[in-house]
Scaffold this motif. Sequence first.
Motif, PDB file in Angstrom:
ATOM      1  N   VAL A 276     -22.700  32.363  16.804  1.00  0.00           N
ATOM      2  CA  VAL A 276     -21.557  33.699  16.615  1.00  0.00           C
ATOM      3  C   VAL A 276     -20.840  33.594  17.696  1.00  0.00           C
ATOM      4  CG1 VAL A 276     -23.518  35.095  15.587  1.00  0.00           C
ATOM      5  CG2 VAL A 276     -23.579  35.020  17.763  1.00  0.00           C
TER       6      VAL A 276
ATOM      7  N   THR B 195     -19.867  33.446  11.427  1.00  0.00           N
ATOM      8  CA  THR B 195     -20.329  34.937  11.599  1.00  0.00           C
ATOM      9  C   THR B 195     -21.904  34.615  11.538  1.00  0.00           C
ATOM     10  OG1 THR B 195     -20.159  34.941   9.126  1.00  0.00           O
ATOM     11  CG2 THR B 195     -18.245  35.913  10.371  1.00  0.00           C
TER      12      THR B 195
ATOM     13  N   SER C  80     -27.467  33.576  16.786  1.00  0.00           N
ATOM     14  CA  SER C  80     -27.113  34.664  16.106  1.00  0.00           C
ATOM     15  C   SER C  80     -27.609  35.871  16.765  1.00  0.00           C
ATOM     16  CB  SER C  80     -27.735  34.609  14.619  1.00  0.00           C
ATOM     17  OG  SER C  80     -27.316  35.894  14.017  1.00  0.00           O
TER      18      SER C  80
ATOM     19  N   GLU D  18     -14.023  39.815  12.804  1.00  0.00           N
ATOM     20  CA  GLU D  18     -14.903  39.364  11.755  1.00  0.00           C
ATOM     21  C   GLU D  18     -16.315  40.015  12.009  1.00  0.00           C
ATOM     22  OE1 GLU D  18     -15.540  38.454   7.742  1.00  0.00           O
ATOM     23  OE2 GLU D  18     -13.789  38.373   8.750  1.00  0.00           O
ATOM     24  N   GLU D  19     -17.077  40.729  11.363  1.00  0.00           N
ATOM     25  CA  GLU D  19     -18.275  41.418  11.408  1.00  0.00           C
ATOM     26  C   GLU D  19     -18.543  42.323  12.507  1.00  0.00           C
ATOM     27  OE1 GLU D  19     -21.732  38.785   9.775  1.00  0.00           O
ATOM     28  OE2 GLU D  19     -21.404  38.244  11.820  1.00  0.00           O
TER      29      GLU D  19
END
Length: 287
Positions: free
Chosen positions: A98, A126, A144, A189-190
Motif C-alpha cells: 500500500v 491498493t 497491507s 484511492e481507497e
Amino acid sequence: MGPDFKRLSVFRTVVNSGGVNAAARVLHKSPSAVTYDLQQLERQLGASLFRKSGRRLVLTPRGRALAASIERAYLDLQQAWEGLGDANGREPLRIACVSGFGRYRLVPRLMRMMPPERPVEVLFRTASEVQALLESGRVALGVSYRPLVTAGIVSTPLAEEELVLVGPKTRRAAPRPEDIPKLPFVTYEEFDYVFFRWFEANGLPLPQPWHRVDHFDELEEALESVASGRGWSIVPLDSALGRAYGSRLRVHRPRRHACINDIHLVGSEHELRGEDAALLMQAAKAG
C-alpha cells in the motif's frame, strides 16, 4: 474481446517513434496502414488515443494511460526474460505495498539494507490489488493495512502507522472538531478505509454529505493538492512528514490520542518464514 496485441504494438511504436510516418518506417508499413490500425484500436476501445496539435499527434489522457500501462508490461516482460536467461542471477525481491507506508517508510529503509547485487521490484497498489498480486503469484510478499487471509495466504503484524488530518502550512489555526466534517476534502484511492478509521477513532461523525474538492488515484497528488491549499485530507503521518511535503503541510490532531493503523505483512506461510520476510520486518522497524 481480449486485447488486440498486434494493434497495441503499432500504437506503442507510434508513441515511441514520435508519429505515424516514423512508425511506418520502423514497422515497414505504409502510413495509411498505421493510421488504419490506430483507428481500429480506438474503435475497439471506444476512446480517442490521440488528438492533433498543429501537424503533430498528441496523446489524450486515455492514450497516456494506455501507453504507460504498455511500458510497464514490457518492463515486466523484459525483467522476466532477463531473469530466466541469467542462470547465476538472484531471484528479485518482489513485493506489493500500500502506497503510504510503502513509499514513505518501508522502501527508503529497505534500500539502505539491500545488497547491491540483489534486484528489487516494488509495486504500489491498493489493498485489494495487493491481494490479487499475491494470489496470482506475481509477487511473493505483500504489505497491507488489512490482514489479508485467503486460501494459501496468511498475515502477520508488521508495523503501526499514525493517521492524521493535514492542511496547508499556511493554515495555522486548527479547525474545531465540530467543523471538521464540513471541511473540503481531497481524497485518493481507497481513502474510505483511512478516513472512516480516523473519524471513528476521533469520535467524529462522518461528513453528510461529503464536500470533496479533488480526487486522485495516488496519495502523492492528494498531498500536492492539500499543500496547494485546495483542501484537507487524512493521510499516514510518514507521508505528511516526508521531504516532499514536510515543509508544506501542517498536521492537526483534534485529540491527544493518536489514531493508529496496523500494517500487516502477507504471503504464504513458507514466504513469511523466509529471509525476505525477515528483511522486511527488520526494515519496517529500523529507525
